[in-house]
Design an enzyme around this catalytic site. Structure first.
Site, PDB file in Angstrom:
ATOM      1  N   ASP A  26      -9.682 -68.811 -11.580  1.00 59.25           N
ATOM      2  CA  ASP A  26      -9.525 -67.390 -11.243  1.00 59.25           C
ATOM      3  C   ASP A  26      -8.063 -67.003 -11.029  1.00 59.25           C
ATOM      4  O   ASP A  26      -7.745 -66.155 -10.189  1.00 59.25           O
ATOM      5  CB  ASP A  26     -10.344 -67.020  -9.990  1.00 59.25           C
ATOM      6  CG  ASP A  26     -11.813 -67.362 -10.132  1.00 59.25           C
ATOM      7  OD1 ASP A  26     -12.293 -67.441 -11.272  1.00 59.25           O
ATOM      8  OD2 ASP A  26     -12.471 -67.560  -9.094  1.00 59.25           O
ATOM      9  N   GLN A  56     -36.532 -29.485  12.079  1.00 58.30           N
ATOM     10  CA  GLN A  56     -35.806 -30.054  13.218  1.00 58.30           C
ATOM     11  C   GLN A  56     -36.390 -29.590  14.546  1.00 58.30           C
ATOM     12  O   GLN A  56     -36.438 -30.363  15.510  1.00 58.30           O
ATOM     13  CB  GLN A  56     -34.330 -29.672  13.127  1.00 58.30           C
ATOM     14  CG  GLN A  56     -33.463 -30.291  14.230  1.00 58.30           C
ATOM     15  CD  GLN A  56     -31.983 -30.065  13.991  1.00 58.30           C
ATOM     16  OE1 GLN A  56     -31.563 -29.688  12.898  1.00 58.30           O
ATOM     17  NE2 GLN A  56     -31.176 -30.299  15.003  1.00 58.30           N
ATOM     18  N   HIS A  96     -14.533 -60.462 -11.877  1.00 50.76           N
ATOM     19  CA  HIS A  96     -14.565 -61.214 -10.617  1.00 50.76           C
ATOM     20  C   HIS A  96     -14.707 -60.232  -9.458  1.00 50.76           C
ATOM     21  O   HIS A  96     -13.935 -59.262  -9.365  1.00 50.76           O
ATOM     22  CB  HIS A  96     -13.284 -62.025 -10.442  1.00 50.76           C
ATOM     23  CG  HIS A  96     -13.396 -63.062  -9.365  1.00 50.76           C
ATOM     24  ND1 HIS A  96     -13.119 -62.801  -8.055  1.00 50.76           N
ATOM     25  CD2 HIS A  96     -13.780 -64.362  -9.416  1.00 50.76           C
ATOM     26  CE1 HIS A  96     -13.317 -63.901  -7.327  1.00 50.76           C
ATOM     27  NE2 HIS A  96     -13.717 -64.858  -8.136  1.00 50.76           N
ATOM     28  N   CYS A 129     -46.075 -17.586   6.178  1.00 50.03           N
ATOM     29  CA  CYS A 129     -45.383 -17.383   4.898  1.00 50.03           C
ATOM     30  C   CYS A 129     -45.993 -16.267   4.076  1.00 50.03           C
ATOM     31  O   CYS A 129     -45.295 -15.589   3.320  1.00 50.03           O
ATOM     32  CB  CYS A 129     -45.359 -18.683   4.100  1.00 50.03           C
ATOM     33  SG  CYS A 129     -46.974 -19.458   3.911  1.00 50.03           S
ATOM     34  N   ILE A 149     -16.744 -72.512 -18.997  1.00 56.33           N
ATOM     35  CA  ILE A 149     -16.510 -72.346 -20.427  1.00 56.33           C
ATOM     36  C   ILE A 149     -15.223 -73.081 -20.800  1.00 56.33           C
ATOM     37  O   ILE A 149     -14.162 -72.824 -20.202  1.00 56.33           O
ATOM     38  CB  ILE A 149     -16.396 -70.853 -20.806  1.00 56.33           C
ATOM     39  CG1 ILE A 149     -17.574 -70.061 -20.202  1.00 56.33           C
ATOM     40  CG2 ILE A 149     -16.338 -70.683 -22.311  1.00 56.33           C
ATOM     41  CD1 ILE A 149     -18.933 -70.539 -20.636  1.00 56.33           C
ATOM     42  N   GLN A 173     -21.200 -70.217 -15.780  1.00 53.16           N
ATOM     43  CA  GLN A 173     -20.996 -71.515 -16.431  1.00 53.16           C
ATOM     44  C   GLN A 173     -19.506 -71.786 -16.621  1.00 53.16           C
ATOM     45  O   GLN A 173     -18.687 -70.868 -16.666  1.00 53.16           O
ATOM     46  CB  GLN A 173     -21.717 -71.532 -17.790  1.00 53.16           C
ATOM     47  CG  GLN A 173     -23.231 -71.431 -17.681  1.00 53.16           C
ATOM     48  CD  GLN A 173     -23.892 -71.325 -19.054  1.00 53.16           C
ATOM     49  OE1 GLN A 173     -23.495 -70.513 -19.872  1.00 53.16           O
ATOM     50  NE2 GLN A 173     -24.891 -72.150 -19.290  1.00 53.16           N
ATOM     51  N   LEU A 197     -41.249 -20.561  -1.220  1.00 51.84           N
ATOM     52  CA  LEU A 197     -40.083 -19.942  -0.594  1.00 51.84           C
ATOM     53  C   LEU A 197     -40.455 -18.626   0.086  1.00 51.84           C
ATOM     54  O   LEU A 197     -41.605 -18.409   0.440  1.00 51.84           O
ATOM     55  CB  LEU A 197     -38.999 -19.751  -1.658  1.00 51.84           C
ATOM     56  CG  LEU A 197     -38.636 -21.031  -2.435  1.00 51.84           C
ATOM     57  CD1 LEU A 197     -37.610 -20.738  -3.517  1.00 51.84           C
ATOM     58  CD2 LEU A 197     -38.148 -22.125  -1.503  1.00 51.84           C
TER      59      LEU A 197
END
Length: 962
Positions: free
Chosen positions: A203, A660, A167, A767, A151, A149, A734
């Site tokens: 500005d 991968q 800004h 595992c 001001i 706005q 793990l």
């Protein structure tokens, strides 16, 4: 002494020069005090509060008025309050469509005075009522975060410290409201923001502080804002206020050199001028993204482009598209629309929007049609009228059915949904709708649009475009996707990088697979987040979610031969084992967790009642959000299923990184998930490296859970990254060194057979493989002899040969590690009884190996091989506690086993073994209903069984009083 009930509301106000007044609101009604002692106690407490205020209020603080709006304004407000500044008034914009601005919501929640003025001045003069309201708060400084706005200057200059404003540019360049856009349009290499002393809206006021960042080649307005301008801007605003409070804020005049002013771009000025380089075209498009949008004319209508990126690699094949003014036609490719600059270089746009507002992926331009009908045909108008009558009949309590009428908010129930669907089918020429169509479009206007799209066939999902690598193998044509799978589409890596995935049977290249970049990871996470928060998946009921998972399980089973073949090619798994275990258990896992979808429940909890009122407390189990899953290479599809099935059943979305070296079944799974009907963004697969993609997943702030299976060393790094980033939930499976104890009272034939399976199953790449066998002295030699005899009968060879027992190790580096493991054993003095060598044939084959005389201090006794290496140690007859101590003398605790006919001994040993799983007179007996996971440095958290769901759920406690 209890003082609760006596302290009600006592106000202490401390006034001190240069400090904000700090108010503590506590109250004491002395008439409630039971004694003089209690009154004296409060006097002491009063002095104590004064002391607290004095200590807390050491830094200078200000009374602030905040003038602005948006989430940025809200965050600035919240941070200033946390820093101890007192916001005496918030001035923001009026509610829009009955919804308050975020800044207003935050302030109102805190009880801060909020004023919502549509404007501050009329014809250049300040509105009197507005000025009076502003003056009433008594601010010492105005803070304007992203204020849009105008001001008036009398308001700007009113406080004793004046006003500061944020800004989004490095002033004096790009003055004006579209600074971020112009930073990109002009191709600036640096972006940033300024906090300056507010002037009359030009500005041009003095600079208080500035911050800058580099502009990446494919940065967008959103990317710049989210990465730097938003988070760092909030910090800078708070810092600026404190500098003013401390009397240290500079006022640096803006130079005129380099000053520019660019106004807000309008649509008519955003047309693309084609006679420019690819980089300039790219900057123009990304600089206008999202508003007002850079546009051009295609086939007589305005088409706006979004999501531009420079094309670094060769131009992919596509269908030419004539564009008005462009010297060279664009190319509609599977990844987007390729455009060409006058320098011969190219760029790509991902999305395009037509004049009617309809946005499509640019890759679907021809399949979606070049034009869009904006008006209903006469027949469609007739159908809409019939449907309105049906709605009115069901919603008899609603006087008039309007476009904004909401089916469910007007009182409709699930039974009314069935009636609506059936009446439409009966009265609209057999038009087939699904119940879900009603739930997804609850407003009448949206429902009619959905019906019209269905009539025109426009609501059908675009056919999934898949580039395959095809191979004639195993008496079938195997079709393998090889690209990243993000937001329901297969796409090349953002930077075009690929890597080779290798067939371990002969060392040949199967295909080149996309190598996901950090940009791809972020895209995948964003897609999963959007699917969870805004998409169909987040609104889907649990039984529908289960139906999709059942359908996916069916598709996995229907394609099991192809999947098993891909697994054999990519991981070296023996085909028959892949059919039964790699694929078979994956199917079972999805079916098991599909059944859990509508059975996830909370509980009611009796708590102490707050008499005379009563309480109800209950818990809800809710999904976490976006989950990351990182899986190993030994069981590529099965490990995917173990984690993702529980994740999806709980209602989460996921980003999965396969190992991968074995990405292909995960990418085939992605294809099948789309065929099953999973909404886009729910499942995302990003092949690539753990160091890049995996690390980014563990650090990503939008991921709420990470499930990992792999080595202990990497698990520790992941846990650390997850903690430092955002304390995301973690489950880790793990390393292992699982002990198998074989007593002399065992059934020896079974112990030999099961013992070999415990070590050599899946080439030892298992595992829970028995990492160390403890064999009782009296049967040790016979056990070893019989094992070697059986090994000599094993057929080593092509995993696609149905008679093969033992296939190749997964990849070259792993084979070399296993050979080094054997060398270390020999050097330390263990006896190599059999094997220990690479098989002399193409590929990564290793002989099944047996070591004996392994002592507790040796490398073989402590470290996991993850290969076909049997490590045998003997123990003295009858020494149960001794062998238990040796078996538990490891930092690992994934699995374990015992063979004995003595049930008491079996129960005693199973109780004492420190492991997540104990097998008694069997081994490798896992089931989808039995929880699986380790202890100690083998990790924590469970896969499989009901317990696995808890890894992907959070518990919310709700307490209400009535």
């Amino acid at each position: 002494m209890a003082i609760v009930g006596f302290i009600k509301s006592k106000t202490i106000v401390i006034e001190k020069s240069g400090y904000q007044e700090l108010v503590l609101e506590e109250e004491l009604t002395t008439r409630d005090c039971p004694s003089k002692d209690m009154k004296e106690f409060w006097g002491v407490m009063e002095l104590f509060f004064v002391l607290i205020v004095t200590v807390v209020n050491l830094k200078n603080k200000l009374k602030l008025a905040l003038i602005g709006q948006s989430l940025f304004g809200q965050e600035v407000y919240s941070q200033l309050c946390k820093e101890g500044h007192r916001v005496v008034g918030v001035f923001t914009v009026p509610d829009k469509d009955g919804k308050a601005d975020p800044l207003a919501l935050a302030a109102e929640k805190d009880g801060t005075p909020v004023f919502k003025f549509p404007r501050w001045r009329v014809k250049g003069k300040t509105i009197k009522e507005v000025a009076e309201a502003y003056e009433s708060v008594g601010a010492e400084l105005n803070v304007l975060p992203f204020c849009t706005q105008f001001i008036p200057m009398d308001i700007i200059d009113s406080p004793k410290h004046g006003s500061i404003i944020y800004h989004p540019s490095l002033l004096p360049s790009h003055r004006g409201a579209s600074a971020i856009n112009w930073t990109l349009i002009m191709g600036d290499k640096k972006a940033g923001f300024s906090v300056f002393w507010a002037d009359d809206g030009l500005d041009t006021g003095p600079i208080l502080l500035q911050r800058s960042c580099d502009v990446e080649p494919n940065d967008t307005v959103d990317a710049l804002y989210n990465r730097f301008l938003f988070p760092e801007g909030i910090k800078a605003m708070v810092e600026a206020v404190q500098l003013i409070a401390d009397g240290k804020a500079p006022r640096i005049p803006q130079p005129e050199e380099g000053a520019t002013y660019e106004g807000i771009q309008k649509k008519e000025n955003a047309e693309i001028s084609w006679d420019q380089s690819a980089e300039v075209l790219h900057n123009w498009i990304r600089g206008h993204d999202k508003v007002p949008g850079a546009w051009t004319e295609i086939n007589g209508q305005m088409v706006t482009f979004y999501s531009s990126s420079l094309l670094k690699n060769s131009v992919p094949p596509g269908v030419p598209l004539e564009i008005k003014g462009a010297k060279k036609p664009g190319l509609v490719t599977k990844n987007g629309l390729v455009l060409f600059g006058n320098d011969g270089k190219a760029l790509m746009v991902r999305n395009m929007q037509f004049e009617d507002g309809r946005m499509i992926p640019a890759s679907q331009y021809f399949s979606a049609g070049e034009t869009s009908v904006v008006e209903l045909t006469a027949e469609e108008v007739k159908v809409a009228g019939t449907i309105k009558v049906i709605w009115a009949g069901i919603l008899s309590n609603v006087p008039v059915i309007e476009d904004s009428t909401d089916f469910f908010k007007s009182g409709a129930s699930s039974m009314d949904v069935v009636r609506l669907v059936e009446e439409i089918r009966q009265k609209c020429g057999g038009l087939q709708l699904q119940n879900e169509d009603v739930y997804m479009a609850t407003k009448f206007e949206d429902f009619i649009q959905k019906v019209v799209r269905k009539l025109r066939g426009e609501d059908q999902e675009a056919e999934l475009v898949v580039d395959y690598v095809s191979k004639e193998v195993n008496e079938m044509t195997v079709k393998m996707p090889y690209q990243c799978f993000i937001n329901g589409q297969f796409t090349d890596a953002d930077d075009g990088k690929t890597y080779e995935t290798i067939n371990p049977t002969d060392g040949s290249t199967i295909c080149k697979v996309s190598y996901a970049s950090l940009v791809d990871v972020d895209k995948a996470v964003a897609a999963a987040k959007d699917a969870f928060e805004k998409g169909e998946w987040g609104r889907m009921n649990a039984r529908e979610r289960g139906r999709l998972m059942y359908r996916l399980a069916d598709l996995l089973e229907e394609n099991q031969e192809e999947l098993a073949t891909i697994e054999a090619l990519d991981s070296g798994a023996v085909y028959t084992l892949a059919l039964k275990t790699h694929i078979g258990m994956s199917v079972q896992t999805f079916r098991y967790f599909a059944g859990w979808c509508d059975k996830i429940q909370g509980s009611t909890i009796p708590i102490n009642q707050a008499r005379p009122n009563r309480n109800l407390t209950f818990t809800k189990k809710e999904p976490l959000g976006v989950c990351a899953i990182i899986i190993p290479w030994n069981y590529p599809l099965m490990m995917l299923a173990w984690k993702s099935a529980a994740c999806l059943a709980a209602g989460n979305t996921l980003v999965l990184k396969p190992a991968q070296v074995t990405p292909l079944t995960a990418l085939k799974f992605a294809e099948l998930s789309m065929k099953a009907g999973f909404p886009k963004g729910v499942i995302n697969i990003i092949p690539g490296s753990g160091g890049l993609a995996g690390q980014r997943l563990s650090e990503h702030p939008d991921i709420r859970k990470l499930g990992f299976t792999g080595s202990t060393a990497i698990g520790k790094q992941i846990m650390k990254s997850c903690a430092v980033s955002n304390l995301k939930k973690v489950s880790l499976e793990l390393g292992g060194k699982s002990p198998l104890i074989i007593f002399n009272d065992c059934e020896l034939d079974k112990a030999v057979r099961m013992g070999m399976g415990a070590v050599f199953f899946n080439k030892g790449e298992n595992c829970i493989a028995a990492g160390r066998l403890f064999v009782e002295e009296s049967i040790h030699d016979e056990f070893v002899t019989r094992v070697v005899e059986e090994i000599k009968k094993m057929k080593i060879g092509d995993p696609l040969d149905r008679s093969t027992d033992h296939g190749p190790q997964n990849h070259q580096a792993h084979l070399e590690k296993l050979l080094q493991y054997c060398e270390a054993g020999v050097k330390e003095g263990a006896t190599l009884v059999y094997g220990g060598r690479q098989v002399h044939r193409p590929g990564f084959f290793m002989e099944p190996t047996v070591f004996t005389d392994v002592e507790d201090h040796m490398y073989l006794a402590k470290e996991e091989s993850f290969g076909p290496i049997m490590v045998i140690s003997k123990f003295q007859n009858g020494d149960i506690d001794g062998v238990l101590q040796r078996a538990n003398n490891t930092e690992y605790g994934l699995a374990s086993g015992v063979f004995t006919r003595d049930i008491s001994k079996a129960m005693y040993v199973s109780e004492k073994l420190e492991a997540g799983t104990v097998f008694v007179n069997t081994y490798n007996k896992t089931d989808v209903a039995a929880p699986f996971g380790g202890v100690k440095q083998s990790g924590f958290g469970k896969d499989l069984g009901e317990e696995a769901l808890n890894e992907y759920l959070k518990t919310k406690t709700v307490t209400l009083e009535y």
